[in-house]
Scaffold this motif. Sequence first.
Motif, PDB file in Angstrom:
ATOM      1  N   GLY A  78       0.821  -1.215   0.000  1.00 32.97           N
ATOM      2  CA  GLY A  78       0.000   0.000   0.000  1.00 32.97           C
ATOM      3  C   GLY A  78       0.848   1.256   0.000  1.00 32.97           C
ATOM      4  O   GLY A  78       0.543   2.233  -0.694  1.00 32.97           O
ATOM      5  N   TRP A  79       1.929   1.226   0.751  1.00 34.91           N
ATOM      6  CA  TRP A  79       2.856   2.364   0.813  1.00 34.91           C
ATOM      7  C   TRP A  79       3.455   2.632  -0.573  1.00 34.91           C
ATOM      8  O   TRP A  79       3.552   3.768  -1.006  1.00 34.91           O
ATOM      9  CB  TRP A  79       3.947   2.067   1.824  1.00 34.91           C
ATOM     10  CG  TRP A  79       4.926   3.173   2.009  1.00 34.91           C
ATOM     11  CD1 TRP A  79       6.068   3.399   1.296  1.00 34.91           C
ATOM     12  CD2 TRP A  79       4.866   4.218   2.964  1.00 34.91           C
ATOM     13  NE1 TRP A  79       6.711   4.509   1.753  1.00 34.91           N
ATOM     14  CE2 TRP A  79       6.006   5.032   2.787  1.00 34.91           C
ATOM     15  CE3 TRP A  79       3.954   4.552   3.966  1.00 34.91           C
ATOM     16  CZ2 TRP A  79       6.240   6.150   3.569  1.00 34.91           C
ATOM     17  CZ3 TRP A  79       4.208   5.678   4.742  1.00 34.91           C
ATOM     18  CH2 TRP A  79       5.344   6.447   4.534  1.00 34.91           C
ATOM     19  N   MET A  80       3.849   1.569  -1.253  1.00 32.14           N
ATOM     20  CA  MET A  80       4.477   1.714  -2.568  1.00 32.14           C
ATOM     21  C   MET A  80       3.525   2.373  -3.556  1.00 32.14           C
ATOM     22  O   MET A  80       3.946   3.153  -4.413  1.00 32.14           O
ATOM     23  CB  MET A  80       4.924   0.354  -3.103  1.00 32.14           C
ATOM     24  CG  MET A  80       6.120  -0.213  -2.366  1.00 32.14           C
ATOM     25  SD  MET A  80       6.509  -1.921  -2.756  1.00 32.14           S
ATOM     26  CE  MET A  80       6.591  -1.930  -4.517  1.00 32.14           C
ATOM     27  N   HIS A  81       2.229   2.097  -3.445  1.00 30.05           N
ATOM     28  CA  HIS A  81       1.262   2.679  -4.359  1.00 30.05           C
ATOM     29  C   HIS A  81       0.937   4.122  -4.012  1.00 30.05           C
ATOM     30  O   HIS A  81       0.506   4.890  -4.880  1.00 30.05           O
ATOM     31  CB  HIS A  81      -0.031   1.857  -4.371  1.00 30.05           C
ATOM     32  CG  HIS A  81       0.145   0.538  -5.045  1.00 30.05           C
ATOM     33  ND1 HIS A  81       0.333   0.409  -6.394  1.00 30.05           N
ATOM     34  CD2 HIS A  81       0.188  -0.722  -4.541  1.00 30.05           C
ATOM     35  CE1 HIS A  81       0.485  -0.864  -6.710  1.00 30.05           C
ATOM     36  NE2 HIS A  81       0.401  -1.571  -5.600  1.00 30.05           N
ATOM     37  N   SER A  82       1.162   4.512  -2.762  1.00 29.57           N
ATOM     38  CA  SER A  82       0.797   5.863  -2.357  1.00 29.57           C
ATOM     39  C   SER A  82       1.957   6.841  -2.408  1.00 29.57           C
ATOM     40  O   SER A  82       1.743   8.047  -2.312  1.00 29.57           O
ATOM     41  CB  SER A  82       0.213   5.842  -0.942  1.00 29.57           C
ATOM     42  OG  SER A  82       1.209   5.500   0.002  1.00 29.57           O
ATOM     43  N   VAL A  83       3.177   6.361  -2.580  1.00 25.58           N
ATOM     44  CA  VAL A  83       4.360   7.229  -2.572  1.00 25.58           C
ATOM     45  C   VAL A  83       4.994   7.231  -3.953  1.00 25.58           C
ATOM     46  O   VAL A  83       5.132   6.191  -4.579  1.00 25.58           O
ATOM     47  CB  VAL A  83       5.372   6.739  -1.503  1.00 25.58           C
ATOM     48  CG1 VAL A  83       6.645   7.550  -1.563  1.00 25.58           C
ATOM     49  CG2 VAL A  83       4.762   6.770  -0.116  1.00 25.58           C
ATOM     50  N   ASP A  84       5.394   8.395  -4.382  1.00 25.39           N
ATOM     51  CA  ASP A  84       6.089   8.516  -5.665  1.00 25.39           C
ATOM     52  C   ASP A  84       7.553   8.177  -5.464  1.00 25.39           C
ATOM     53  O   ASP A  84       8.283   8.894  -4.787  1.00 25.39           O
ATOM     54  CB  ASP A  84       5.950   9.927  -6.212  1.00 25.39           C
ATOM     55  CG  ASP A  84       6.644  10.112  -7.545  1.00 25.39           C
ATOM     56  OD1 ASP A  84       6.932   9.088  -8.213  1.00 25.39           O
ATOM     57  OD2 ASP A  84       6.883  11.264  -7.913  1.00 25.39           O
ATOM     58  N   TRP A  85       8.012   7.073  -6.047  1.00 24.25           N
ATOM     59  CA  TRP A  85       9.398   6.617  -5.850  1.00 24.25           C
ATOM     60  C   TRP A  85      10.327   7.080  -6.937  1.00 24.25           C
ATOM     61  O   TRP A  85      11.473   6.686  -7.007  1.00 24.25           O
ATOM     62  CB  TRP A  85       9.422   5.093  -5.757  1.00 24.25           C
ATOM     63  CG  TRP A  85       8.859   4.637  -4.481  1.00 24.25           C
ATOM     64  CD1 TRP A  85       7.586   4.200  -4.256  1.00 24.25           C
ATOM     65  CD2 TRP A  85       9.489   4.619  -3.194  1.00 24.25           C
ATOM     66  NE1 TRP A  85       7.404   3.909  -2.939  1.00 24.25           N
ATOM     67  CE2 TRP A  85       8.563   4.155  -2.257  1.00 24.25           C
ATOM     68  CE3 TRP A  85      10.761   4.959  -2.753  1.00 24.25           C
ATOM     69  CZ2 TRP A  85       8.855   4.011  -0.917  1.00 24.25           C
ATOM     70  CZ3 TRP A  85      11.055   4.815  -1.410  1.00 24.25           C
ATOM     71  CH2 TRP A  85      10.114   4.352  -0.510  1.00 24.25           C
ATOM     72  N   HIS A  86       9.861   7.920  -7.816  1.00 22.59           N
ATOM     73  CA  HIS A  86      10.729   8.376  -8.925  1.00 22.59           C
ATOM     74  C   HIS A  86      11.379   9.690  -8.597  1.00 22.59           C
ATOM     75  O   HIS A  86      10.983  10.512  -7.944  1.00 22.59           O
ATOM     76  CB  HIS A  86       9.929   8.493 -10.219  1.00 22.59           C
ATOM     77  CG  HIS A  86       9.293   7.186 -10.591  1.00 22.59           C
ATOM     78  ND1 HIS A  86      10.019   6.113 -11.011  1.00 22.59           N
ATOM     79  CD2 HIS A  86       8.006   6.780 -10.545  1.00 22.59           C
ATOM     80  CE1 HIS A  86       9.210   5.099 -11.253  1.00 22.59           C
ATOM     81  NE2 HIS A  86       7.980   5.475 -10.968  1.00 22.59           N
TER      82      HIS A  86
END
Length: 90
Positions: free
Chosen positions: A82-90
């Motif tokens: 869920g965290w990965m989908h809510s945070v922009d990792w780029h």
Amino acid sequence: MSSVLDDPAHDASAQRMHGLPPIGLWWPMLERPLQMEVMENVDAPLRAVVVRRIFELCELDPGHGPRLGVRLGENERAYIAGWMHSVDWH
């Protein structure tokens, strides 16, 4: 709204199972390089340095924590997804 992640009884049993504090306490504070390491393979055992850092972030004595073979449980993996989908990792 409630979920398994919000269930205090579940958090207590999860901590007894693998010895880590609840993920909602430490994941947001965990440094990005360590988060990336965990996210690379959420099924792999956590390195001792990651476990030690988790205990430091939660102001717990890392000397009393688990050292080897600590793996994230199902709810921890779901939290990270869920965290990965809510945070922009780029």
